[in-house]
Design an enzyme around this catalytic site. Structure first.
Site, PDB file in Angstrom:
ATOM      1  N   PHE A  62     -43.926   1.918  16.550  1.00  0.00           N
ATOM      2  CA  PHE A  62     -44.424   2.216  15.016  1.00  0.00           C
ATOM      3  C   PHE A  62     -46.027   2.138  15.259  1.00  0.00           C
ATOM      4  O   PHE A  62     -46.642   2.446  14.227  1.00  0.00           O
ATOM      5  CB  PHE A  62     -43.882   1.322  14.123  1.00  0.00           C
ATOM      6  CG  PHE A  62     -42.664   1.324  13.668  1.00  0.00           C
ATOM      7  CD1 PHE A  62     -42.000   2.671  13.973  1.00  0.00           C
ATOM      8  CD2 PHE A  62     -42.186   0.640  12.604  1.00  0.00           C
ATOM      9  CE1 PHE A  62     -40.565   3.066  13.497  1.00  0.00           C
ATOM     10  CE2 PHE A  62     -40.701   0.952  12.281  1.00  0.00           C
ATOM     11  CZ  PHE A  62     -40.140   2.143  12.675  1.00  0.00           C
ATOM     12  N   ARG A  63     -46.675   2.037  16.274  1.00  0.00           N
ATOM     13  CA  ARG A  63     -47.932   2.239  16.720  1.00  0.00           C
ATOM     14  C   ARG A  63     -49.148   1.551  16.012  1.00  0.00           C
ATOM     15  O   ARG A  63     -50.228   1.470  16.277  1.00  0.00           O
ATOM     16  CB  ARG A  63     -48.334   3.605  16.420  1.00  0.00           C
ATOM     17  CG  ARG A  63     -47.376   4.806  17.146  1.00  0.00           C
ATOM     18  CD  ARG A  63     -47.340   4.689  18.516  1.00  0.00           C
ATOM     19  NE  ARG A  63     -46.940   5.765  19.229  1.00  0.00           N
ATOM     20  CZ  ARG A  63     -46.564   5.666  20.532  1.00  0.00           C
ATOM     21  NH1 ARG A  63     -46.796   4.741  21.338  1.00  0.00           N
ATOM     22  NH2 ARG A  63     -46.003   7.014  21.167  1.00  0.00           N
ATOM     23  N   ASN A  93     -46.337  -2.413  22.583  1.00  0.00           N
ATOM     24  CA  ASN A  93     -47.587  -1.372  23.345  1.00  0.00           C
ATOM     25  C   ASN A  93     -48.363  -1.044  22.105  1.00  0.00           C
ATOM     26  O   ASN A  93     -48.676  -0.003  21.779  1.00  0.00           O
ATOM     27  CB  ASN A  93     -47.195  -0.517  24.322  1.00  0.00           C
ATOM     28  CG  ASN A  93     -46.068   0.369  23.708  1.00  0.00           C
ATOM     29  OD1 ASN A  93     -45.379   0.018  22.712  1.00  0.00           O
ATOM     30  ND2 ASN A  93     -45.788   1.616  24.390  1.00  0.00           N
ATOM     31  N   HIS A 231     -33.975   3.318  28.200  1.00  0.00           N
ATOM     32  CA  HIS A 231     -33.805   4.653  28.475  1.00  0.00           C
ATOM     33  C   HIS A 231     -33.576   5.046  29.835  1.00  0.00           C
ATOM     34  O   HIS A 231     -34.063   5.645  30.562  1.00  0.00           O
ATOM     35  CB  HIS A 231     -35.200   5.441  28.220  1.00  0.00           C
ATOM     36  CG  HIS A 231     -36.446   4.612  28.485  1.00  0.00           C
ATOM     37  ND1 HIS A 231     -36.567   3.921  29.732  1.00  0.00           N
ATOM     38  CD2 HIS A 231     -37.487   4.350  27.873  1.00  0.00           C
ATOM     39  CE1 HIS A 231     -37.872   3.558  29.895  1.00  0.00           C
ATOM     40  NE2 HIS A 231     -38.352   3.459  28.468  1.00  0.00           N
ATOM     41  N   ASP A 304     -36.006   5.604  21.525  1.00  0.00           N
ATOM     42  CA  ASP A 304     -37.512   5.453  21.858  1.00  0.00           C
ATOM     43  C   ASP A 304     -38.274   6.404  21.045  1.00  0.00           C
ATOM     44  O   ASP A 304     -39.055   7.170  21.846  1.00  0.00           O
ATOM     45  CB  ASP A 304     -37.391   6.108  23.535  1.00  0.00           C
ATOM     46  CG  ASP A 304     -38.852   5.578  24.346  1.00  0.00           C
ATOM     47  OD1 ASP A 304     -39.463   4.796  23.705  1.00  0.00           O
ATOM     48  OD2 ASP A 304     -38.896   6.302  25.274  1.00  0.00           O
TER      49      ASP A 304
END
Length: 426
Positions: A62-63, A93, A231, A304
């Site tokens: 979601f940054r 991240n 993934h 992802d």
């Protein structure tokens, strides 16, 4: 709070569909039974539609904070709701990385304030996410962390991974691993092989994934930690996980829709929309990953979801960002590609996208429709024909090669804790 009555839908319970009604009161499901009477409720007619437990995605980006030009919690959660997801697990991240109790609490508060779905939060495994100094696992869990991941980076040191898995086991939590041996990655931008050579682009070998995965499986075998593989993308990786499960290793795995349905042969030019990490592999890898999903080697589907700005996905793969969005198309995509051709049942899709992730991540309020549970409900119409376009997207990111694809089946309504958070055409 609004009272809802969902009438005449095919409701998913006990791994099958039955036409019945659902009553929602004070945010929870109060009744599931036939012929419920209308009594001062908002009525939703779900005739010929599937009523399913809200989807659960254990792998989204979601940054926010730090990269709000790509996405923020509000837009990411609206994208999730559009795709039928009611619970997501956000990767760390970010900037700052949630790697201390204080930062984790701030992150939890931010998610709670801005998300329209349930957004659970991963802690990083190490301080700063890319180093070797482990965070305080116990303190992070006390402050709301639902798992640990350095997603975006593999843990390069076997010693660091061993210590991390010991703490994972001690704290009865889950470690979600982005497996990537940096020393083998080089400057690769797509799958290594003849296709990359023909396009003049540097390749990413399968070994980047499998070498680290093989190492981690042995560490998980030694420690007994719950090791979750993010993934999965290669035939060899599927076989490694399959054997580890047979051996009794505490391992689970996810696959992303793009690794099921896209492969390197579809990359006809240097097109950054096809740049993702892990890269799109061969058709044989796709078939192996799909077989692993069908036989239970792979436990769940996770998107992802990795939004970027148009500028960051423009031009050559050499300079563009890795990543693809996924929240808004995955359910329709899986229905179109797997259910419609008769490769699997819709019930299997719901297991991979809701039941299994909730169970494996020990989320007791998600993954099923039951009286007394929160009303996290998705209504899906299998007869809708949908053309994927940028205008309908709730995410800031449009970085998916599925734009302009026609799909069958669409989410009509998403309800989170009794509140309608997405309704098609509204």
């Amino acid at each position: 709070m609004t009272k809802l009555l969902i009438k005449n839908g095919y409701v998913f319970q006990n791994n099958e569909f039955q036409q019945t009604d659902i009553e929602v009161n004070d945010g929870n499901i109060s009744k599931i039974q036939n012929n419920l009477q209308i009594n001062n409720q908002q009525v939703i007619d779900a005739t010929n539609q599937y009523v399913i437990p809200g989807l659960v995605d254990v792998h989204v980006h979601f940054r926010e904070p730090g990269f709000e030009d790509k996405e923020n919690i509000k837009t990411g959660s609206l994208a999730a709701a559009h795709g039928g997801y009611t619970t997501v697990y956000a990767m760390p991240n970010l900037n700052p990385v949630p790697d201390s109790a204080e930062k984790m609490q701030q992150m939890i508060d931010l998610n709670h304030e801005n998300s329209v779905v349930h957004t659970e939060q991963y802690s990083s495994i190490t301080y700063g996410r890319t180093g070797d100094d482990l965070v305080d696992f116990s303190a992070m869990i006390k402050n709301g962390a639902k798992g640990f991941s350095n997603d975006g980076s593999g843990i390069q040191s076997a010693k660091t991974m061993l210590e991390a898995m010991k703490l994972t086991k001690e704290n009865n939590t889950v470690l979600a691993a982005h497996v990537e041996d940096k020393s083998l990655m080089g400057n690769g931008v797509m799958n290594a092989g003849k296709k990359a050579e023909s396009l003049g682009l540097p390749g990413i070998s399968n070994l980047v994934e499998t070498a680290q995965l093989a190492r981690d499986i042995e560490i998980a075998r030694e420690t007994g930690a719950h090791y979750h593989v993010c993934h999965l993308s290669t035939k060899q990786s599927v076989e490694l996980v399959r054997q580890a499960k047979k051996d009794g290793v505490n391992i689970t795995a996810e696959v992303s829709p793009h690794h099921l349905f896209l492969n390197e042969s579809m990359i006809e030019s240097d097109n950054a929309m096809y740049k993702m990490n892990p890269p799109l592999r061969t058709l044989e890898d796709c078939q192996a990953v799909l077989a692993g999903l069908f036989d239970g080697t792979i436990d769940m589907i996770a998107t992802d979801h990795a939004p970027h700005t148009d500028e960051q996905k423009a031009g050559s793969m050499m300079n563009a960002a890795f990543g693809i969005t996924g929240l808004e198309v995955s359910l329709s995509l899986l229905y179109t590609k797997l259910v419609q051709p008769g490769l699997c049942s819709f019930a299997q899709i719901i297991n991979w996208m809701s039941v299994n992730p909730a169970k494996i991540f020990k989320n007791e309020v998600a993954g099923s429709l039951e009286a007394g549970k929160p009303a996290d409900i998705t209504i899906f119409d299998p007869n809708q024909i949908r053309l994927v376009n940028k205008e309908e997207m709730q995410s800031k990111g449009n970085n998916t090669p599925f734009i302009n694809h026609q799909l069958t089946g669409d989410v009509m309504l998403t309800i989170v804790s009794g509140k309608v958070v997405y309704q098609k055409n509204k």
